[in-house]
Design a protein around this motif. Structure first.
Motif, PDB file in Angstrom:
ATOM      1  N   ASN A  34       0.874  -1.173   0.000  1.00 57.34           N
ATOM      2  CA  ASN A  34       0.000   0.000   0.000  1.00 57.34           C
ATOM      3  C   ASN A  34       0.908   1.218   0.000  1.00 57.34           C
ATOM      4  N   THR A  36       0.426   4.238   0.166  1.00 58.33           N
ATOM      5  CA  THR A  36       0.073   5.373   1.028  1.00 58.33           C
ATOM      6  C   THR A  36       0.586   5.203   2.456  1.00 58.33           C
ATOM      7  N   MET A  37       1.092   4.015   2.766  1.00 52.53           N
ATOM      8  CA  MET A  37       1.584   3.753   4.117  1.00 52.53           C
ATOM      9  C   MET A  37       3.061   4.128   4.231  1.00 52.53           C
ATOM     10  N   TYR A  41       3.613  -0.708   3.104  1.00 53.83           N
ATOM     11  CA  TYR A  41       2.849  -1.918   3.384  1.00 53.83           C
ATOM     12  C   TYR A  41       1.805  -1.647   4.448  1.00 53.83           C
ATOM     13  N   GLN A  42       0.708  -2.379   4.343  1.00 52.67           N
ATOM     14  CA  GLN A  42      -0.385  -2.270   5.313  1.00 52.67           C
ATOM     15  C   GLN A  42      -0.575  -3.619   5.990  1.00 52.67           C
ATOM     16  N   THR A  44      -3.166  -5.915   8.099  1.00 52.62           N
ATOM     17  CA  THR A  44      -4.595  -6.053   8.353  1.00 52.62           C
ATOM     18  C   THR A  44      -4.840  -7.326   9.151  1.00 52.62           C
ATOM     19  N   LEU A 120       0.489  -3.508  16.530  1.00 53.88           N
ATOM     20  CA  LEU A 120      -0.125  -2.409  15.779  1.00 53.88           C
ATOM     21  C   LEU A 120      -0.478  -1.264  16.726  1.00 53.88           C
ATOM     22  N   ARG A 123       2.422   0.687  17.420  1.00 53.65           N
ATOM     23  CA  ARG A 123       2.961   1.278  16.189  1.00 53.65           C
ATOM     24  C   ARG A 123       4.273   0.630  15.735  1.00 53.65           C
ATOM     25  N   HIS A 125       4.582  -1.688  13.636  1.00 52.46           N
ATOM     26  CA  HIS A 125       4.513  -1.968  12.199  1.00 52.46           C
ATOM     27  C   HIS A 125       5.083  -0.825  11.363  1.00 52.46           C
TER      28      HIS A 125
END
Length: 146
Positions: A34, A36-37, A41-42, A44, A120, A123, A125
């Protein structure tokens, strides 16, 4: 916290639900690209149960039982009950699972899932080391567990 507030035992029996999760539940950790991250990477988290469409009523009872989640079509003949919202996982699923223990190796998947959830929240990640650790944890869960 009073367990009666965590789930609706008038809908399904908690011990039946935990047994059903032991057999049919999935604690999925996903790491996907992703742009935008921060690191590209995102991460989930998704708890799910998949069943044939003939069990549609049961799947909707799980939504009422947990007080969260939703039912969606997996294929033309399958449905999934899913909880993806991290706040709902922490508020509804985790207390239920912590008070109704799994009996199979799926308990290890749950522990890893909950560990990544905490990562997560902290934070972790957002660092290369934390993201790498999450990838390793994800690869060793479910079918990757030896």
């Amino acid at each position: 916290m009073n367990n009666k507030l965590l789930y609706n035992s008038n809908i399904l029996y908690p011990q039946w639900v935990v047994g059903f999760i032991d057999g049919e539940g999935c604690f999925h950790i996903s790491v996907s690209k992703n742009s935008t991250m921060k690191l590209g990477y995102q991460v989930t988290l998704e708890f799910s149960i998949t069943q044939h469409i003939r069990d549609k009523e049961l799947m909707h009872k799980l939504v009422v039982f947990f007080g969260c989640g939703y039912v969606s079509s997996d294929t033309s003949n399958k449905l999934q009950f899913r909880i993806r919202n991290r706040n709902d996982l922490a508020k509804y699923l985790f207390p239920f699972m912590d008070n109704n223990l799994l009996l199979t190796t799926k308990a290890l998947d749950y522990a890893d899932f909950k560990r990544v959830h905490a990562m997560l929240d902290n934070r972790e990640h957002l660092t290369p080391e934390g993201l790498d650790l999450i990838r390793k944890i994800a690869a060793s869960t479910n079918r990757g567990r030896k």
